[in-house]
Design a protein around this motif. Structure first.
Motif, mmCIF file in Angstrom:
data_model
loop_
_atom_site.group_PDB
_atom_site.id
_atom_site.type_symbol
_atom_site.label_atom_id
_atom_site.label_comp_id
_atom_site.label_asym_id
_atom_site.label_seq_id
_atom_site.Cartn_x
_atom_site.Cartn_y
_atom_site.Cartn_z
ATOM 1 N N LEU A 458 32.197 -29.019 -25.716
ATOM 2 C CA LEU A 458 31.234 -29.965 -25.633
ATOM 3 C C LEU A 458 29.774 -29.149 -26.050
ATOM 4 O O LEU A 458 28.992 -29.887 -26.623
ATOM 5 N N ALA A 459 29.755 -27.989 -25.735
ATOM 6 C CA ALA A 459 28.399 -27.602 -26.310
ATOM 7 C C ALA A 459 28.596 -27.179 -27.595
ATOM 8 O O ALA A 459 27.362 -27.332 -28.420
ATOM 9 N N GLN A 460 29.441 -26.955 -28.229
ATOM 10 C CA GLN A 460 29.742 -26.654 -29.777
ATOM 11 C C GLN A 460 29.232 -28.075 -30.319
ATOM 12 O O GLN A 460 28.660 -27.979 -31.265
ATOM 13 N N LEU A 461 29.876 -29.024 -30.123
ATOM 14 C CA LEU A 461 29.741 -30.227 -30.573
ATOM 15 C C LEU A 461 28.336 -30.995 -30.452
ATOM 16 O O LEU A 461 28.007 -31.591 -31.488
ATOM 17 N N THR A 462 27.841 -30.539 -29.551
ATOM 18 C CA THR A 462 26.579 -31.316 -29.257
ATOM 19 C C THR A 462 25.209 -30.337 -29.711
ATOM 20 O O THR A 462 24.042 -30.570 -29.524
ATOM 21 N N ASN A 463 25.499 -28.989 -30.004
ATOM 22 C CA ASN A 463 24.368 -28.091 -30.258
ATOM 23 C C ASN A 463 23.291 -28.555 -31.302
ATOM 24 O O ASN A 463 22.331 -28.236 -31.031
ATOM 25 N N ALA A 464 23.953 -29.136 -32.444
ATOM 26 C CA ALA A 464 22.975 -29.714 -33.203
ATOM 27 C C ALA A 464 21.933 -30.562 -32.869
ATOM 28 O O ALA A 464 20.901 -30.923 -33.522
ATOM 29 N N PHE A 465 22.063 -31.204 -31.814
ATOM 30 C CA PHE A 465 21.069 -32.306 -31.138
ATOM 31 C C PHE A 465 19.807 -31.413 -30.829
ATOM 32 O O PHE A 465 18.686 -31.622 -30.657
ATOM 33 N N VAL A 466 19.805 -30.119 -30.668
ATOM 34 C CA VAL A 466 18.411 -29.194 -30.516
ATOM 35 C C VAL A 466 17.945 -28.873 -31.683
ATOM 36 O O VAL A 466 18.937 -28.401 -32.910
ATOM 37 N N PRO A 467 16.763 -29.217 -32.191
ATOM 38 C CA PRO A 467 16.333 -28.781 -33.446
ATOM 39 C C PRO A 467 16.224 -27.492 -33.634
ATOM 40 O O PRO A 467 15.804 -26.747 -32.969
ATOM 41 N N LEU A 500 5.615 -32.706 -29.566
ATOM 42 C CA LEU A 500 6.786 -32.125 -30.112
ATOM 43 C C LEU A 500 7.611 -31.768 -29.032
ATOM 44 O O LEU A 500 8.999 -31.764 -28.958
ATOM 45 N N THR A 501 7.013 -31.512 -27.696
ATOM 46 C CA THR A 501 7.828 -31.143 -26.477
ATOM 47 C C THR A 501 8.573 -32.633 -26.174
ATOM 48 O O THR A 501 9.762 -32.705 -25.694
ATOM 49 N N GLY A 502 8.050 -33.848 -26.273
ATOM 50 C CA GLY A 502 8.370 -35.051 -26.052
ATOM 51 C C GLY A 502 9.706 -34.965 -27.204
ATOM 52 O O GLY A 502 10.641 -35.477 -26.659
ATOM 53 N N LEU A 503 9.507 -34.620 -28.319
ATOM 54 C CA LEU A 503 10.722 -34.736 -29.170
ATOM 55 C C LEU A 503 11.746 -33.983 -28.939
ATOM 56 O O LEU A 503 13.265 -34.386 -28.919
ATOM 57 N N ILE A 504 11.665 -32.639 -28.375
ATOM 58 C CA ILE A 504 12.683 -31.907 -27.779
ATOM 59 C C ILE A 504 13.265 -32.277 -26.629
ATOM 60 O O ILE A 504 14.600 -32.211 -26.624
ATOM 61 N N LEU A 505 12.487 -32.976 -25.917
ATOM 62 C CA LEU A 505 13.106 -33.628 -24.559
ATOM 63 C C LEU A 505 13.947 -34.652 -25.037
ATOM 64 O O LEU A 505 15.111 -34.835 -24.503
ATOM 65 N N LEU A 506 13.657 -35.400 -25.965
ATOM 66 C CA LEU A 506 14.636 -36.437 -26.555
ATOM 67 C C LEU A 506 15.956 -35.836 -27.087
ATOM 68 O O LEU A 506 16.788 -36.350 -26.853
ATOM 69 N N THR A 508 17.157 -33.216 -26.009
ATOM 70 C CA THR A 508 17.714 -32.513 -24.820
ATOM 71 C C THR A 508 18.639 -33.875 -24.335
ATOM 72 O O THR A 508 19.748 -33.768 -23.817
ATOM 73 N N ALA A 509 17.805 -35.254 -24.027
ATOM 74 C CA ALA A 509 18.152 -36.225 -23.483
ATOM 75 C C ALA A 509 19.482 -36.583 -24.350
ATOM 76 O O ALA A 509 20.669 -36.975 -23.658
ATOM 77 N N ALA A 510 19.351 -36.499 -25.791
ATOM 78 C CA ALA A 510 20.506 -36.890 -26.589
ATOM 79 C C ALA A 510 21.693 -35.957 -26.203
ATOM 80 O O ALA A 510 22.866 -36.474 -26.277
ATOM 81 N N THR A 511 21.416 -34.684 -26.242
ATOM 82 C CA THR A 511 22.234 -33.413 -25.687
ATOM 83 C C THR A 511 23.017 -34.181 -24.575
ATOM 84 O O THR A 511 24.436 -34.348 -24.638
ATOM 85 N N PHE A 512 22.378 -34.555 -23.398
ATOM 86 C CA PHE A 512 23.076 -34.951 -22.457
ATOM 87 C C PHE A 512 23.962 -36.189 -22.614
ATOM 88 O O PHE A 512 24.992 -36.248 -21.955
#
Lengths: 714, 81
Positions: A458-467, A500-506, A508-512
């Motif tokens: 799960l962590a490997q496949l979703t890691n790229a959602f973090v810029p 930018l924080t908002g974008l990172i939160l997005l 993170t939300a996408a990761t979840f």
């Protein structure tokens, strides 16, 4: 963010050790619990600057480095931190296998003075399989401040092995450790070292089995350790041991039969495998307790009252989450505020240099095509990459490393475990996301700290959602140009940071969301057990952090980006200048991609740039600019305002910028990351999922934004 | 007075002695590794902002455990010192 030459380069080979490196050198393994300063000592000894972080489970493969003492040359091997040798996870297996079969001449056991009793558990197990052990009690200064003192001489007397006290972060520790290592190798093998006495049933079985095992071990392995594993019935280990002993174990029918008998006898007494392991653990824990009694004095608490106070705030119900957000925003604020000026300065200088180089090339009689290829192609993209990437990276990395060094990251995992649990994953995924900030490939490798295979995937496949670092300088540039606009000074910086924080939160939300989606579909299962140590907070070492993060991470990442950027620039120049049927290849390719690009709120050039940026995300925005300038306007791009003008000339609006940012946040990971996923999962199918999942999410979002903008007439 | 309980019910600041572990498999091993076995003194340090996991002091270190796992650790709560 464990991203260094050593973690991605040849030397991070993992299990295998280069035999050429080994030649004529003594091999010393560095072992210890996670987070006791092993990697700091390793760096200190080898000057290799392997990256260290204040979180459990940093070393995911064994890194190697050379160092020379007065007498000898050593090959140091930094093996993964582990609590015990009764391997449970992949990295603990690496640790155990290296100590058992790696042929180390000596083992340096690094212990945390503040948590000595628990650390001795591993020391005692190591002493069961190696006859040359040096115990290094580290962090004496930190323990001292907490009122803990350790009687090193008495400990050495009780253990029967040399014990030295060190402060790994201080330079003087190097000479001290090397002296002790020389002495250790000069001395005969340790005979009278402390042996853990397990409870009667274990010792009785051991006594009967030992004479038989001595033959099979052939002096290449410690028979007592082998017997313990035989009695335990640890098949995985026994298979490896058998391979190591070239079949001597499986051929030895008498030994195997005797072991089987002993196991049955133990079971008849109500001691099954679990019970047996309980007895071993109890033996070790009690021995460590006894050894420490009278050796360690003072509060005996590594996790002290100051740590409690900080944690009450940082992981508290009221401030835990807001503080995390505030820290993130603060880091971005400082990054953006600090990067603006140097970025503009670098850009102006590098473009003046480009003009100079062009003039030289003409004077030296370079043919026009060569000048174009090298200077208008390779150099220009390179200049872009450097001026856009270097300043934010050189600020972000040190700031993030400070947090890491201080021990904040495990708290993020602790705070976020509950939400991850709801998505069927575990809080340690937050740590791998943090590594992903540096580099997604490093983040994917870092997923090895997650024990359960499902959760690791799960962590490997979703890691790229973090810029990653390659992406967010571009994000910052776009934010600043298109969304902050009119505001100026500190306010504009604050706005950029918040966006930018908002974008990172997005992200993170996408990761979840993606994690939840995966665990509801292809990766069904329930969250596994979870155990996480919250290490004591440590005062970060400012200078070291600065040096390491700038030299090690920043220059390394930049170097890699540059290595891709120059050829990509040359290729792009060729595409722009070679024509087929009157139109340049670049124009044809981007025309081909244009409909799809427009559908996603971008254009053909941008999509082409994302495709060409596959080897490294850093070059996406530079390629876009390069392509636009190659197609016509050759305005000197000295500062961000001119860049914005160029983009606007090519039809960019804030909707375009938004779509580019969204797509940058979510599209296929770079080639290095995908290859790493392939390597870590061993499957092309999962690699495909890792590429398709973020791409689908990004395309969907972009298409939605673009359609909404069209509908609303924006 | 019945002071036997499970670890998940220990409140921040309370101390307890571990009576027995009912965890199995990898979790049981992990707990053994960090020295959380019978007769170990534990203290609840706090609960994470999400309500789970909680942090415990075990042999001088701070260890976070999920409720699901700590529920399987039987303890005897010690009277406040």
């Amino acid at each position: 963010m464990g991203l260094t030459k050593s973690s991605t380069g040849r030397r991070a080979a993992g299990d295998g050790m280069d035999s050429e490196l080994r030649q004529g050198r003594s091999v010393a393994a560095l072992a210890g619990n996670p987070n006791v300063g092993k990697s700091t000592l390793f760096n200190r000894l080898t000057n290799m600057n392997q990256h260290t972080g204040n979180w459990p489970g940093k070393t995911v493969t064994s890194a190697q480095g050379l160092c020379r003492s007065e007498e000898r040359e050593y090959l140091m091997v930094d093996i993964p931190g582990s609590y015990s040798l009764l391997a449970h996870s992949a990295e603990e297996e690496v640790a155990r296998d290296f100590l058992c079969f790696g042929g180390a001449d000596a083992v340096l056991l690094v212990c945390d003075a503040g948590c000595l009793e628990r650390n001795l558990n591993l020391a005692l197990q190591t002493m069961e399989l190696s006859h040359r052990v040096l115990v290094c009690v580290n962090l004496l200064d930190e323990a001292g401040r907490k009122g803990i003192t350790v009687d090193l001489e008495e400990l050495s007397r009780r253990l029967g092995v040399p014990v030295i006290g060190i402060v790994a972060r201080e330079r003087s520790s190097r000479a001290e450790v090397l002296r002790a290592m020389d002495a250790l190798l000069d001395a005969p093998e340790q005979e009278g070292a402390y042996r853990v006495r397990y409870s009667a049933p274990v010792e009785e079985a051991l006594a009967r089995l030992l004479p038989l095992a001595e033959a099979a071990a052939e002096g290449r392995m410690e028979p007592r350790f082998l017997c313990l594993r035989l009695l335990e019935g640890d098949e995985a280990f026994l298979n490896r041991a058998d391979a190591f002993l070239e079949g001597a174990l499986s051929r030895d029918g008498a030994l195997l039969r005797a072991a089987e008998q002993e196991r049955q006898a133990l079971e008849a007494r109500g001691i099954d495998r679990d019970g047996f392991e309980d007895l071993l653990a109890a033996g070790l824990v009690m021995a460590a307790e006894e050894l420490c009694h009278g050796v360690v004095s003072g509060s005996r608490e590594g996790y002290g009252s100051r740590d409690r106070q900080i944690d009450r705030l940082v992981t508290g119900r009221r401030f835990g989450y807001p503080l995390m957000l505030a820290l993130l925003a603060l880091i971005f604020y400082l990054t953006i505020a600090g990067a603006n000026l140097p970025s503009d300065w670098l850009m102006a200088r590098l473009f003046r240099l480009q003009e100079l180089l062009a003039a030289w090339a003409l004077r030296l009689g370079f043919p026009l095509w060569l000048k174009g290829l090298l200077i208008d192609g390779a150099f220009r993209v390179l200049a872009w990459v450097v001026s856009v990437m270097l300043p934010p990276m050189a600020i972000f990395f040190p700031l993030f490393t400070l947090l890491e060094d201080a021990g904040y990251l495990p708290r993020i995992a602790y705070n976020l475990d509950r939400p991850f649990q709801r998505c069927g994953a575990c809080g340690k995924q937050a740590l791998t996301m943090a590594m992903g900030f540096g580099c997604n490939a490093a983040g994917v490798v870092g997923c090895r700290i997650i024990g359960s295979e499902r959760e690791r995937l799960l962590a490997q496949l979703t890691n790229a959602f973090v810029p990653c670092n390659g992406r967010f300088p571009g994000l910052i540039a776009l934010l600043t140009m298109f969304f902050v606009g009119a505001a100026s000074g500190a306010l504009s910086t604050l706005l950029s940071a918040l966006l930018l924080t908002g974008l990172i939160l997005l992200g993170t939300a996408a990761t979840f969301a993606a994690t939840r989606f995966l665990s509801a579909t292809v990766l069904k299962g329930t969250p596994s057990s979870f155990i996480l140590e919250l290490p004591p907070y440590r005062r970060p070492q400012l200078l070291r952090v600065l040096l390491r993060s700038v030299l090690d991470r920043t220059l390394f990442v930049l170097g890699r980006a540059a290595a891709v950027a120059a050829p990509a620039g040359a290729l792009l120049w060729l595409l722009a200048n070679l024509s087929l049927g009157g139109e340049s290849l670049l124009a044809q390719l981007s025309a081909l991609l244009d409909p799809l690009g427009r559908f996603l709120g971008m254009d053909g050039v941008i999509l082409l740039a994302f495709i060409l940026g596959f080897p490294a995300n850093e070059i996406v925005l530079p390629i876009v600019l390069m392509a636009y300038t190659a197609q016509g306007s050759l305005a000197p791009l000295g500062e961000l305002a001119q860049v914005k003008a160029l983009l606007a000339q090519n039809g960019w609006t804030w909707v375009t910028a938004l779509c580019v940012m969204l797509f940058s946040l979510m599209h296929w990971p770079c080639s290095t990351t995908l290859l790493t996923v392939r390597k870590e999962t061993g499957s092309w199918r999962w690699t495909a999922v890792a590429a398709l999942l973020p791409t689908a999410a990004g395309a969907l979002l972009c298409a939605l934004v673009a359609s909404a903008a069209r509908l609303l007439g924006l | 007075m019945n002071d036997s309980s499970t670890l998940d019910r220990l409140r921040p600041g309370q101390l307890a002695l571990v009576q027995s572990l009912e965890n199995s498999g990898p979790m049981r091993r992990r707990l053994r590794d960090i020295g959380l076995i019978e007769n170990t003194l534990v203290e609840c340090l706090g609960v994470s902002p999400g309500g789970d996991p909680a942090a415990f002091r075990v042999r001088g270190a701070a260890i976070a455990l999920r409720r699901e796992d700590s529920r399987q650790i039987r303890i005897r709560v010690l009277p406040p010192a």
